[in-house]
Design a protein around this motif. Structure first.
Motif, PDB file in Angstrom:
ATOM      1  N   PRO A 135      40.277  17.176  25.884  1.00  0.00           N
ATOM      2  CA  PRO A 135      39.041  17.310  25.095  1.00  0.00           C
ATOM      3  C   PRO A 135      37.804  16.769  25.809  1.00  0.00           C
ATOM      4  N   LEU A 136      37.971  15.653  26.528  1.00  0.00           N
ATOM      5  CA  LEU A 136      36.818  15.100  27.238  1.00  0.00           C
ATOM      6  C   LEU A 136      36.402  16.000  28.398  1.00  0.00           C
ATOM      7  N   ALA A 137      37.378  16.606  29.055  1.00  0.00           N
ATOM      8  CA  ALA A 137      37.046  17.553  30.126  1.00  0.00           C
ATOM      9  C   ALA A 137      36.289  18.747  29.564  1.00  0.00           C
ATOM     10  N   GLU A 138      36.684  19.216  28.389  1.00  0.00           N
ATOM     11  CA  GLU A 138      35.959  20.319  27.754  1.00  0.00           C
ATOM     12  C   GLU A 138      34.534  19.887  27.393  1.00  0.00           C
ATOM     13  N   GLU A 139      34.407  18.647  26.896  1.00  0.00           N
ATOM     14  CA  GLU A 139      33.093  18.146  26.488  1.00  0.00           C
ATOM     15  C   GLU A 139      32.148  18.020  27.669  1.00  0.00           C
ATOM     16  N   HIS A 140      32.685  17.638  28.826  1.00  0.00           N
ATOM     17  CA  HIS A 140      31.843  17.408  30.008  1.00  0.00           C
ATOM     18  C   HIS A 140      31.874  18.594  30.980  1.00  0.00           C
ATOM     19  N   ASN A 141      32.302  19.775  30.482  1.00  0.00           N
ATOM     20  CA  ASN A 141      32.287  20.998  31.287  1.00  0.00           C
ATOM     21  C   ASN A 141      33.136  20.880  32.551  1.00  0.00           C
ATOM     22  N   LEU A 142      34.281  20.205  32.420  1.00  0.00           N
ATOM     23  CA  LEU A 142      35.186  20.060  33.564  1.00  0.00           C
ATOM     24  C   LEU A 142      36.514  20.773  33.337  1.00  0.00           C
ATOM     25  N   ILE A 143      36.638  21.497  32.223  1.00  0.00           N
ATOM     26  CA  ILE A 143      37.896  22.175  31.945  1.00  0.00           C
ATOM     27  C   ILE A 143      38.137  23.325  32.913  1.00  0.00           C
ATOM     28  N   VAL A 144      37.067  23.982  33.338  1.00  0.00           N
ATOM     29  CA  VAL A 144      37.218  25.088  34.301  1.00  0.00           C
ATOM     30  C   VAL A 144      37.712  24.570  35.651  1.00  0.00           C
ATOM     31  N   PRO A 145      37.117  23.493  36.230  1.00  0.00           N
ATOM     32  CA  PRO A 145      37.691  22.959  37.472  1.00  0.00           C
ATOM     33  C   PRO A 145      39.143  22.520  37.314  1.00  0.00           C
ATOM     34  N   LEU A 146      39.502  21.963  36.147  1.00  0.00           N
ATOM     35  CA  LEU A 146      40.894  21.576  35.927  1.00  0.00           C
ATOM     36  C   LEU A 146      41.802  22.805  35.927  1.00  0.00           C
ATOM     37  N   THR A 147      41.385  23.857  35.243  1.00  0.00           N
ATOM     38  CA  THR A 147      42.189  25.083  35.204  1.00  0.00           C
ATOM     39  C   THR A 147      42.299  25.699  36.588  1.00  0.00           C
ATOM     40  N   ARG A 148      41.182  25.692  37.330  1.00  0.00           N
ATOM     41  CA  ARG A 148      41.214  26.212  38.706  1.00  0.00           C
ATOM     42  C   ARG A 148      42.214  25.428  39.548  1.00  0.00           C
ATOM     43  N   TYR A 149      42.268  24.125  39.342  1.00  0.00           N
ATOM     44  CA  TYR A 149      43.221  23.267  40.055  1.00  0.00           C
ATOM     45  C   TYR A 149      44.657  23.664  39.699  1.00  0.00           C
ATOM     46  N   VAL A 150      44.910  23.920  38.391  1.00  0.00           N
ATOM     47  CA  VAL A 150      46.252  24.310  37.945  1.00  0.00           C
ATOM     48  C   VAL A 150      46.651  25.640  38.574  1.00  0.00           C
ATOM     49  N   ILE A 151      45.732  26.599  38.611  1.00  0.00           N
ATOM     50  CA  ILE A 151      46.041  27.911  39.200  1.00  0.00           C
ATOM     51  C   ILE A 151      46.411  27.757  40.672  1.00  0.00           C
ATOM     52  N   ASP A 152      45.598  27.016  41.411  1.00  0.00           N
ATOM     53  CA  ASP A 152      45.842  26.847  42.848  1.00  0.00           C
ATOM     54  C   ASP A 152      47.164  26.136  43.106  1.00  0.00           C
ATOM     55  N   GLU A 153      47.444  25.065  42.344  1.00  0.00           N
ATOM     56  CA  GLU A 153      48.687  24.325  42.543  1.00  0.00           C
ATOM     57  C   GLU A 153      49.903  25.167  42.155  1.00  0.00           C
ATOM     58  N   THR A 154      49.766  25.967  41.112  1.00  0.00           N
ATOM     59  CA  THR A 154      50.880  26.831  40.697  1.00  0.00           C
ATOM     60  C   THR A 154      51.209  27.843  41.787  1.00  0.00           C
ATOM     61  N   VAL A 155      50.186  28.449  42.359  1.00  0.00           N
ATOM     62  CA  VAL A 155      50.399  29.437  43.428  1.00  0.00           C
ATOM     63  C   VAL A 155      51.097  28.787  44.620  1.00  0.00           C
ATOM     64  N   GLN A 156      50.705  27.566  44.955  1.00  0.00           N
ATOM     65  CA  GLN A 156      51.301  26.886  46.098  1.00  0.00           C
ATOM     66  C   GLN A 156      52.769  26.531  45.863  1.00  0.00           C
ATOM     67  N   GLN A 157      53.204  26.474  44.596  1.00  0.00           N
ATOM     68  CA  GLN A 157      54.583  26.076  44.285  1.00  0.00           C
ATOM     69  C   GLN A 157      55.372  27.208  43.623  1.00  0.00           C
ATOM     70  N   LEU A 158      54.962  28.446  43.857  1.00  0.00           N
ATOM     71  CA  LEU A 158      55.662  29.597  43.269  1.00  0.00           C
ATOM     72  C   LEU A 158      57.104  29.683  43.724  1.00  0.00           C
ATOM     73  N   SER A 159      57.412  29.126  44.890  1.00  0.00           N
ATOM     74  CA  SER A 159      58.776  29.218  45.415  1.00  0.00           C
ATOM     75  C   SER A 159      59.781  28.456  44.547  1.00  0.00           C
ATOM     76  N   LEU A 160      59.285  27.586  43.664  1.00  0.00           N
ATOM     77  CA  LEU A 160      60.183  26.829  42.789  1.00  0.00           C
ATOM     78  C   LEU A 160      60.705  27.675  41.631  1.00  0.00           C
ATOM     79  N   PHE A 161      60.094  28.844  41.381  1.00  0.00           N
ATOM     80  CA  PHE A 161      60.479  29.692  40.259  1.00  0.00           C
ATOM     81  C   PHE A 161      61.266  30.902  40.748  1.00  0.00           C
TER      82      PHE A 161
END
Length: 516
Positions: A305-331
């Motif tokens: 919620p605080l990330a959403e309030e301070h307009n940081l939810i998009v950078p967090l989501t971008r981080y999740v997307i990038d990290e997920t792509v880097q670890q696709l071999s685990l799935f």
């Protein structure tokens, strides 16, 4: 960090200001001292210069008739030790001794002179060895006749040449090549320590110079700087505290999130989705956890919620997307394996989500099926439906997360055309216990089946809940009955060991950390 920066800047600025101020004060005091010394000696010599008009006519007249006027003049000139009349180079009359007959060169080798002369020397007649300042005025057109005025410079020196420590450590009077230093006699050399700063000022009326030396305004200011430290520390702490009051609530968490992203403090977890018919894992939901080294584990219920309030939810989501792509071999590399990512509605604005997916997910060309999970509690009106259509065209699925808990109308289902509805865990938990919520669960299931939308039940914790959902046509289940959220690196081991579901649990399993 902001408060520390404010405190440090205040500390440095205060010390610098005090240093510059003290340095200027020290320099001003030195210049005032030397100017005062020059001015005082000028005032001493000016009356002698004025009296020469009364003394020069006495030269050549008998001492018997001039002795009394000389004594009167010496008494009027309080700083004069003695007055002497010189004729043909002979001191023939003195205000102290009366008649004399001594060649002036025997007393003062620099005299007589055709020009007015100021001489710094030692007394050789009255107080032998004591410093004297002699003012010589010749008769016009004559080099052997004139008036000699002997100034008691030793007394004057004690008044005007006394150093004012600590900024002045030594003072000297220079006339020609002779120097009179405070507390010392007349010398031919003037040497100061190399580590001292020297100031000189000459008179514009008489040929003398005052020289002072000392540690210098800069060195003295540096030496005194530690005494200014308590005041500087108090000011820095005060302004740092004010900065804390002004910025702590607004900036500290924003800074922590940015620092956490830069330092990769956020870790991806996942929770499996299980097919209720064959108990096989068909996908995962990616969850974000924050192990802050400064504060420990921080709950997603706090930082999301605080990330959403301070307009940081998009950078967090971008981080999740990038990290997920880097670890696709685990799935599992299967087209039917779903990977769900939670995305805020604000990420759809101006095509930001599509650009991020193009730069990361689509660029990697993964085999797995990506599911974008949009929570119903988000402002769905912020979703750009053109972006939704483009995502569908690229083969992505859209899921409405926590369905049934928000305030949106059923019209959003028509506008968004989601592929998946995720039944909120509050409805799953109510199965068999809460008649109202249980009825709502049945309505959501019927709605999804009527609209041909895939259903996923969250928060499944008991075998009874699983059986109820399976009987009512919900075949994708997610909850602690099957697995807790786990780090991505642990998923392959869990997948290899989960050929069959665990034994039924009695009651609810309390999570270690919230799902979001």
């Amino acid at each position: 960090m902001v408060c520390v920066a404010v405190a440090l800047i205040t500390l440095i600025t205060t010390l610098a200001f005090r240093f510059i101020s003290q340095r200027n004060i020290n320099e001003h005091r030195t210049l005032v001292f030397i100017s005062h010394a020059v001015e005082t000696l000028d005032k001493t010599l000016l009356p002698l210069q004025a009296s020469r008009e009364r003394l020069l006519p006495l030269v050549g007249r008998p001492c018997l008739s001039t002795h009394l006027p000389l004594r009167r003049q010496a008494a009027m000139l309080q700083t004069v030790r003695s007055l002497g009349l010189i004729k043909d180079g002979i001191l023939y009359c003195s205000s102290i001794f009366g008649n004399r007959d001594i060649p002036i060169r025997e007393l003062q080798p620099a005299l007589p002179s055709p020009d007015p002369l100021l001489v710094l020397s030692t007394d050789r007649s009255l107080l032998k060895g004591s410093p004297v300042l002699i003012q010589w005025y010749p008769l016009p057109g004559s080099s052997e006749d004139g008036v000699m005025q002997v100034v008691n410079i030793d007394l004057i020196a004690r008044m005007i040449l006394e150093p004012q420590k600590p900024f002045i450590s030594d003072v000297s009077l220079s006339v020609g090549n002779k120097h009179l230093r405070y507390g010392m006699g007349v010398t031919d050399t003037l040497i100061f320590p190399e580590n001292e700063v020297v100031y000189r000022q000459g008179s514009d009326k008489f040929p003398f110079t005052i020289t002072v030396s000392g540690p210098g305004p800069t060195g003295l200011a540096l030496k005194n700087l530690p005494t200014q430290l308590p005041l500087a520390l108090l000011l820095s702490l005060l302004l740092g505290y004010i900065a804390w009051l002004a910025t702590a609530n607004r900036m500290s968490f924003t800074w922590e999130i940015n620092l956490g992203l830069a330092a990769h403090e956020f870790e991806l977890f996942c929770q499996p989705l299980v097919n209720a018919r064959n108990q096989q894992c068909v996908g995962v939901e990616i969850l974000l956890r924050w192990n802050n080294p400064r504060q420990g584990w921080i709950s997603p219920d706090v930082f999301i919620p605080l990330a959403e309030e301070h307009n940081l939810i998009v950078p967090l989501t971008r981080y999740v997307i990038d990290e997920t792509v880097q670890q696709l071999s685990l799935f599992p590399a299967e087209a039917g394996f779903h990977i769900g990512l939670n995305v805020a509605a604000s990420h759809f604005r101006q095509g930001a989500l599509l650009r991020d997916l193009n730069n990361s997910w689509f660029h990697a060309q993964p085999v797995q099926q990506l599911v974008i999970e949009l929570t119903e509690r988000d402002a769905l009106r912020d979703v750009d439906y053109r972006i939704v259509r483009e995502l569908h065209r690229k083969g992505l699925k859209l899921a409405i997360d926590d369905f049934g808990t928000g305030n949106s109308s059923l019209s959003w289902l028509e506008k968004l055309r989601p592929d998946v509805l995720k039944i909120d865990k509050s409805f799953t938990t109510a199965i068999g216990t809460d008649a109202v919520n249980s009825t709502v669960t049945d309505i959501i299931i019927a709605l999804g089946q009527r609209l041909n939308i895939e259903l996923v039940a969250e928060g499944v914790e008991t075998a009874a809940q699983a059986r109820y959902l399976r009987r009512h046509g919900v075949h994708i289940l997610q909850g602690y009955l099957y697995a807790r959220p786990m780090p991505l690196r642990d998923f392959p081991k869990w997948l290899a060991e989960s050929s069959s579901p665990p034994a039924p649990h009695n009651g609810h399993i309390m999570p270690v950390m919230p799902l979001r």
